[in-house]
Motif scaffolding. Sequence first.
Motif, PDB file in Angstrom:
ATOM      1  N   ALA A 147      -0.986   3.742  -7.583  1.00 33.99           N
ATOM      2  CA  ALA A 147      -1.311   4.438  -6.323  1.00 33.99           C
ATOM      3  C   ALA A 147      -0.439   5.686  -6.157  1.00 33.99           C
ATOM      4  N   LYS A 194      -1.827   8.388  -3.695  1.00 34.14           N
ATOM      5  CA  LYS A 194      -2.129   7.581  -2.508  1.00 34.14           C
ATOM      6  C   LYS A 194      -0.885   6.996  -1.849  1.00 34.14           C
ATOM      7  N   LYS A 219      -3.022  -3.910  -3.041  1.00 32.91           N
ATOM      8  CA  LYS A 219      -4.061  -2.923  -2.709  1.00 32.91           C
ATOM      9  C   LYS A 219      -4.340  -2.915  -1.217  1.00 32.91           C
ATOM     10  N   LYS A 220      -4.376  -4.103  -0.629  1.00 37.98           N
ATOM     11  CA  LYS A 220      -4.612  -4.225   0.813  1.00 37.98           C
ATOM     12  C   LYS A 220      -3.487  -3.528   1.591  1.00 37.98           C
ATOM     13  N   GLU A 272      -3.856   0.271   1.244  1.00 36.85           N
ATOM     14  CA  GLU A 272      -4.949   0.816   2.054  1.00 36.85           C
ATOM     15  C   GLU A 272      -4.670   0.684   3.546  1.00 36.85           C
TER      16      GLU A 272
END
Length: 381
Positions: free
Chosen positions: A331, A336, A376-377, A380
């Motif tokens: 990420a 990100k 990932k959660k 995000e």
Amino acid sequence: MKNIVILGSTGSIGKSALEVIKNFPHKFRVLGLAAKSSINTLERQIKEFHPSYVAVYDEKAYEELKSRVKNCEILYGLEGIHKLATLPQADIILSAIVGAAGLLPTYEAVKAGKTIGLANKESLVLAGELIKKEAKRSNAKIIPVDSEHSAVFQCINGCNKPYIRKIWLTASGGPFRGRKKHEIENVTPQEALNHPKWKMGKRITIDSATLMNKGFEVIEAHYLFDIPVDQIGVLIHPQSIVHCLVEFIDGTYLAQMSEPDMKAPIALALSLPERLPNVVKPIDWTVTTKLQFELPDTGVFPCLHLAYEAIKIGGTMPAVLNASDEVAVEAFLSGKLKFNDIYKIIKKVMDAHSAYSANSIEEILKADSWARKRAKKEIEG
Ligand code: MG
């Protein structure tokens, strides 16, 4: 003549290994090459080294390579890679696949009792207990290829363990050594990839910038040398000439030195018990005129703490540490995530995990995939 299989031949370690092999054609023969999907590189390697077997993980890449290359056996997927990892004719399996993906093939090689040059540190980070147990049963031999561990292996050769007080793994400190926390908040992937000393793959280069790589190496050393983590320390050494220090109970030390070049530990793992001539350049003492050592600043680089914490908790926690790091690094590389948030994500995932002791690789991979989803959660939001 030794038959060599390289798992991960198109990566940084794989390419360096082939360079070594190219220089000693009367010593080594390439028996097998395995890669994920970089078939252009793989095709060049096949033409140059004529392996008997090739395995490609990715299906499309496999089909494409099969249509291009006719004179060697090309195998598909994890099954193909496992076949290479266990080839009876192989004298050494060089395990150099990047990340957790290297675990299963390494485990297969261990089960088959092979001699393994281990560059994939994740195998031990994720499944150190299981791999050691299995190696004992099968008589598999694990030779470290990670530069620091190759160095320790050389320094403690023949020494009784009770005489060792501490192992010091050195770290260059990465591109952000000496900076304050707020000064690395907004660094770009490009800046983080600019490693001052070692040329390596992307993931390990970011892990070097956060010091997480050194954390993994502490866990790796714990399993390789059967030494409690409290007896494994980390020293920042910006010149990257000394690769480890072994401190003995009498207060004396042994160090291992060379120019920072992965060809040195790779060649040694392939050639043991011999040493090959002129593998790397000797140290130029007109350029290297001082060797500095300092303790790491874990306030700025807290990932190192997480690794000690994970191995002390044990069970599935080191696998969760690695999986959440792989996701967070990815990420960061794709813009990100901020650099300092790599730590925060891993910490959150570790805090959310109740570690359990795993009795199989499948159980470890379950924790690995749970951690990936969770990371990932978190990223995000
Ligand atoms: Mg290393």
